[in-house]
Write a protein that holds these residues in place. Structure first.
Motif, PDB file in Angstrom:
ATOM      1  N   GLY C 111      -2.818   6.140  16.839  1.00 37.95           N
ATOM      2  CA  GLY C 111      -3.825   5.788  15.847  1.00 37.95           C
ATOM      3  C   GLY C 111      -3.516   6.411  14.491  1.00 37.95           C
ATOM      4  N   MET C 126      -1.416  -1.970  16.691  1.00 33.73           N
ATOM      5  CA  MET C 126      -2.788  -2.367  16.985  1.00 33.73           C
ATOM      6  C   MET C 126      -2.858  -3.619  17.861  1.00 33.73           C
ATOM      7  N   ASP C 130      -4.886  -3.665  21.166  1.00 30.40           N
ATOM      8  CA  ASP C 130      -5.849  -4.752  21.445  1.00 30.40           C
ATOM      9  C   ASP C 130      -5.557  -5.388  22.797  1.00 30.40           C
ATOM     10  N   ARG C 169      -7.704   3.471  18.666  1.00 34.33           N
ATOM     11  CA  ARG C 169      -8.641   2.726  17.823  1.00 34.33           C
ATOM     12  C   ARG C 169      -9.482   3.651  16.962  1.00 34.33           C
ATOM     13  N   ARG C 172      -7.449   5.635  14.335  1.00 37.55           N
ATOM     14  CA  ARG C 172      -7.012   4.789  13.236  1.00 37.55           C
ATOM     15  C   ARG C 172      -8.173   4.478  12.291  1.00 37.55           C
TER      16      ARG C 172
END
Lengths: 491, 314, 292
Positions: C111, C126, C130, C169, C172
């Motif tokens: 992140g 990412m 995801d 997540r 970041r």
């Protein structure tokens, strides 16, 4: 009970429905039979269903004697190289195809040659199948093979409808057609297999109209479904539930000997078990009586060798080994022994592995348990990538099927990598002998050497456990564990 | 709106491709020889190598991946290694069972979380809020396999009201179907009820703090009216989002619940496949559950965009 | 694992910082700490606390009911359930702590890199995160545990892999929002290097969100370990794990319900403790929650 709870109402309604259609018998099995094709089947549970759909040339009785089925009589001639079968006349498959010598030849040849057939090994001694006349079939062997008749009582001897098999190809397993007492209707994977009675069966129509198999891998679930009335019979029964069912007035339990064995393999091709003393030490720590009593509630019999009591080759001179920790320590000779015990998942196998571990520990032997799924277990057994391995055998009606492939050099089930010239020649000799008494004597000589060498140690013989509602009658306790429903009735 | 939907879908393609790569790689890393598994204890070496060849196990990895992906796009996930039935057929057969169970569980979870969350938010920092918070956290902390076992012990063994396990399809016998699904649905629903209670509490109390609600209060509207007319409506949007996003959790929870109550659903299919190394089935199940989670989050996004136009230009 | 909440800004040493005071004022959170201390004590002093070797088999005590000899009863092999629950705490707590530490380190780094460097690297990382997040947590954990093979170490790796994306997540997101703040811009203008900027400025400011997430993730990790060993994919016997004890107990619910009760309660209490602590931390570290 004043209050009536709504679930109770539902339950009684369900019970009434099942009583009204009493001619349907539902059986709970421990697995969903994967392939209903005699040639392709590799799972034992397939046999439970296929035995109702297909007829075999010969069958077994409760004493494991080979009895007539499609074949009314047979002759073994030419020093055990020729088998001639006389067939019952007028038999038809459920699709109307006549079951004659040509159909038998087709079925046996299909089992011998179909791509992916799991029967090739069992029938490898058969050189040719000949049609002599419409009711006579002759098998020529390349070498004498005493166990042949016994092999034909199982999947290798099941005769499929040539018309249906040619039409369906490899999809035959999804719509199997035979001449047996029941006819395949439908199946929903992991849910049910439905058969209907063959009213024109040559041996007389079955007493029940419909036979349904349902898979319940979890023993507790199988048990619960029997109690709730969703099924009328289950097999196997978890050992812990046997006494509970036996005490229950609504159910009865059939508990009869089986033909298989369970125990532990030692990999003799590498350390530590290339040392015979270590193998003998481990075998000496096992308290077989305690295992039968505590884990299996006496639903198994302690084992001394590969032949269960009541089978042809069982010998009273081979005694069950008593645990002897002093002997084990002496065999170890003060050397440390640490190894990995390979097993597959399952609540009973895990309990057993832990009990073994505790028993080994009494002699100062350290075992680490490694659980791998069954396919991986077999794979590693083949590659001899293990120290010790918990693996048994479902058993075969002929003694050969319980010993030959296990201990002959490079045998398909010789997981230990064991090789002994004396044993090899004795096992080959027994195969070529036709008189059972002579074969049994030979086996027991071989067994003396095997037990001393200890590539495998036998622990217990499993028994067949079937529970049913009291009203179910007519089930014969045939040791191969297959429930034959032709004469079964629901009262 | 259509443009937004399309853009959102297109932007998901790389992610979905990565998902397929992960799923494919994962299964290829599983130990054990599928050929050995199919043929079992009696197989001969020759039969094993024949089968490996016909399964395509001797091709290169990229070849195997492309072959698998192109069929997967057409919803063809191959055939099960254990019984040769089509994997998409198996999934189509098991998914409705799990969906019914999940919907039932969702319903139970709504029945619990709506009142609990509202009371908690309105009575924030009172003893009842603390109690509900403790209950909600307990619900989140209670493993569903333990809850399931407790329910079986109480309702099946002690009281003997409901059979411990088994499944009857809705078509076969609707009454029995619902009866048998009751305990599993409660088992599955309690965890998500607890999570949703927490969501509703925080989103509702945030709305209650906002100016327009304060204004409504100041204007002398009754508390009940303020909550039902203004605050709840606004708080429901994030709540429903959370509700939609529970699906992933429910699919995971269904694995355990179906195992305990032996329900022939999607989760049970996965566990059985893992234990028998049925690779095509594992691939199919994991992929379909990823796509299902994605689809739900897509629908949630669309719903959001419909309510709040600003999102479309983000 | 120790975490410093935040450096006390006040020069007065005796006074605890505001978040700590708020946390200690939360009764539920304090209960969580107490429960956790009891479990941690049992895990560390298992040898002293447990009356028996957890693997010792007593054929005479098969499924014995709770009594003075066996406080929580005995299991299907006559083993002492109290001793097994005490030793099981080791498995559960170490699985929770170690897997989440791994997830925090790997997820946090990903992140941080994605948020700080940005550009195509951010996009790529990412997308991957995801993709992992779109697979249901337990489904992914089961598949991973099956691949890696059953053992405690592999269970921890599987849980770490499924837990890490959430940390990536959050980190970041926090990095992105902090990067635009004045103090970061100012430090950059003053010529602070990337490393110094991250360690001295970014990390302390995003630790709040990570601490809360860590506590909740430990609760989830303990649940996941129990679930996997319940399915037989976790630590191998005879080492006791609460999940596998519960699984074995299923077959004996009628005769020996205590086999299920005690390990089940242990999982529940341990997970609840971390959830209570996490909830308390969230309220304590999030000033918005304290307006009303």
């Amino acid at each position: 009970m004043r209050r009536v709870h709504f679930p109770v109402v539902f339950l009684s309604a369900a019970l009434l429905t099942s009583l009204a259609s009493a001619q349907t018998l539902t059986v709970g099995l421990d697995a969903d039979p994967p392939k209903l094709d005699p040639a392709l089947s590799t799972a034992l549970v397939d046999r439970q269903v296929m035995n109702q759909i297909f007829d075999k040339l010969v069958d077994l009785d409760v004493n494991l004697k080979v009895i007539p089925a499609l074949a009314t009589s047979w002759k073994v001639t030419n020093g055990g190289l020729t088998y001639t079968f006389k067939l019952k006349s007028g038999v038809k498959f459920s699709d109307g195809t006549p079951l004659d010598a040509a159909a038998v030849k087709y079925g046996l040849d299909r089992n011998r040659t179909l791509e992916g057939s799991a029967r090739k090994n069992e029938l490898s001694s058969v050189k040719e199948v000949k049609v002599i006349d419409a009711q006579t079939v002759q098998l020529s062997l390349s070498q004498p093979y005493g166990p042949l008749l016994a092999v034909l009582t199982d999947r290798a001897g099941m005769i499929v409808s040539p018309t249906a098999a040619k039409k369906a190809g490899s999809d035959f397993q999804n719509n199997p057609v035979g001449s047996g007492p029941f006819t395949f209707v439908s199946r929903v994977r992991q849910d049910n297999i439905t058969l209907t009675a063959n009213k024109n069966y040559w041996g007389g129509a079955p007493k029940i109209d419909k036979l349904v198999y349902r898979p319940f891998p979890d023993g507790d679930v199988r048990y619960a479904n029997l109690l709730s009335g969703a099924v009328q019979a289950i097999t196997p029964v978890d050992p812990k539930d046997v006494s509970k069912l036996a005490e229950n007035a609504k159910f009865s339990v059939l508990n009869y000997p089986g033909i298989g064995f369970q125990g532990v393999w030692f990999n003799v091709t590498r350390a530590p078990f290339n040392n015979k003393n270590f193998r003998q030490a481990v075998a000496a720590t096992i308290d077989r009586e305690a295992i039968a009593k505590s884990i299996f509630y006496d639903t198994v019999t302690p084992a001394a060798g590969p032949f269960p009591p009541g089978t042809a080759a069982a010998s009273s001179s081979i005694k069950v080994q008593k645990p002897d920790i002093a002997l084990a320590k002496q065999k170890l000779g003060g050397k440390p022994l640490t190894f990995t015990l390979l097993t597959s998942p399952g609540s009973v196998t895990i309990q057993l592995a832990q009990v073994y571990q505790a028993m080994f520990a009494q002699a100062g032997i350290t075992a680490k348990i490694e659980q791998v799924e069954f396919g991986t277990l077999l794979d590693r057994a083949d590659k001899q990538d293990y120290d010790a391995l918990m693996l048994g055998w479902s058993g075969r009606p002929d003694p050969d099927g319980n010993i030959y492939d296990f201990f002959v050099t490079d045998g398909t089930n010789n997981q230990a990598g064991y090789s002994n010239k004396t044993v090899d020649s004795l096992l080959a000799k027994a195969r070529a002998q036709n008189a059972m008494s002579a074969r049994v004597a030979t086996y027991n000589v071989a067994l003396g050497t095997i037990i001393n060498d200890t590539p495998y140690t036998w622990v217990y013989f499993q028994r067949n456990l079937v529970a049913s509602v009291k009203g179910m009658v007519g089930l014969k306790p045939i040791p191969d564990g297959i429930l034959r429903f032709k004469d079964v009735d629901l009262k | 709106m259509a443009v937004f939907a399309l853009r959102r879908l297109l932007s998901a393609i790389p992610t979905l491709l990565i998902v397929t790569l992960i799923v494919f790689a994962m299964v290829k890393l599983l130990p054990g020889d599928p050929a050995r598994l199919i043929l079992g204890q009696e197989a001969t070496p020759q039969a094993l190598s024949e089968l490996r060849h016909s399964l395509g196990l001797n091709r290169s990895m990229p070849q195997q991946y492309l072959r698998w992906l192109t069929s997967a796009v057409r919803l063809d996930f191959g055939t099960s290694l254990t019984d040769h039935s089509s994997v998409s057929g198996l999934i189509a057969q098991k998914l409705p069972v799990t969906l019914e169970l999940s919907l039932f569980a969702m319903l139970i979870s709504l029945l619990i979380s709506l009142p609990a969350g509202m009371i908690s938010a309105v009575r924030r920092s009172t003893w009842i809020d603390r109690l509900l918070t403790l209950l909600a956290l307990s619900g989140i902390s209670l493993p569903n396999f333990f809850l399931g076992i407790l329910l079986i012990y109480l309702f099946s063994i002690r009281l003997a009201w409901i059979p411990a396990s088994g499944y009857t399809s809705l078509a076969e016998d609707p009454g029995r179907n619902l009866l048998l699904l009751l305990l599993p649905a409660v088992t599955l629903g309690v965890g998500s009820a607890a999570v949703l209670t927490r969501y509703l509490r925080s989103s509702l109390s945030e709305t209650l703090n906002q100016d327009y609600v304060r204004t409504a209060h100041a204007k002398g509207l009754a508390a009940r009216q303020v909550i039902s007319k203004h605050a709840l409506k606004n708080a429901l949007i994030p709540f429903l989002t959370a509700f939609g996003l529970q699906l992933g959790g429910l699919l995971g929870g269904a694995v355990i619940t179906e195992q305990i109550f032996s329900i022939p659903g999607f989760g049970r299919l996965l566990v059985d496949a893992v234990f028998t190394r049925d690779l095509p089935v594992i691939q199919g199940v994991v992929l379909v559950s990823a796509v299902a989670v994605f689809l739900v989050s897509f629908l949630v996004d669309l719903g959001y965009a419909a309510v709040d136009p600003r999102i479309r230009y983000h | 694992m120790t975490t410093t909440l935040s450096k006390p800004p006040s020069p007065a040493k005796r006074r605890l910082p505001a978040p700590v005071r708020r946390f200690l004022g939360n009764k539920l959170a304090v209960i969580g700490i107490v429960v956790l201390v009891i479990f941690a004590g049992a895990a560390l002093l298992a040898r002293q606390v447990a009356p028996f070797d957890p693997a010792q088999i007593f054929f005479a005590d098969l499924r014995a009911a709770p009594s003075a000899a066996h406080l929580f009863g005995a299991d299907e092999l006559g083993r002492d359930i109290f001793s097994r629950v005490v030793y099981g705490a080791r498995v559960s707590l170490s699985a929770g702590l170690i897997s989440v530490t791994l997830a925090l380190v790997f997820g946090g780094s990903i992140g941080l890199i994605a948020g700080y460097i940005g550009g195509w690297l951010d996009d790529l990382l990412m997308r991957f995160v995801d993709a992992l997040l779109s697979l249901p947590f337990l489904v992914l954990a089961i598949a991973l545990a099956a691949i890696l093979g059953p053992s405690l170490q592999n269970t921890m790796i599987a849980i770490a892999i499924v837990t890490a994306p959430a940390f990536a997540r959050i980190t970041r997101g926090e990095v992105l929002s902090q990067r635009e703040r004045d103090y970061v811009q100012a430090a950059q203008a003053l010529g602070a290097g990337d490393g110094r900027l991250i360690v001295r400025h970014l990390l302390p400011n995003i630790s709040g969100a990570l601490i809360v997430q860590t506590s909740l993730a430990i609760a989830n990790a303990i649940l996941a370990e129990a679930s996997l060993s319940f399915l037989g994919l976790g630590i191998q016997p005879p080492t006791p794990s609460w999940g596998s004890m519960l699984n074995a107990a299923r077959g004996y619910l009628t005769d020996a319900p205590w086999m299920a009760l005690f390990p089940g309660l242990a999982i529940f209490l341990a997970v609840l403790a971390f959830n209570l602590i996490g909830d308390g931390l969230r309220e304590a570290l999030d000033p918005r929650g304290h307006k009303s």
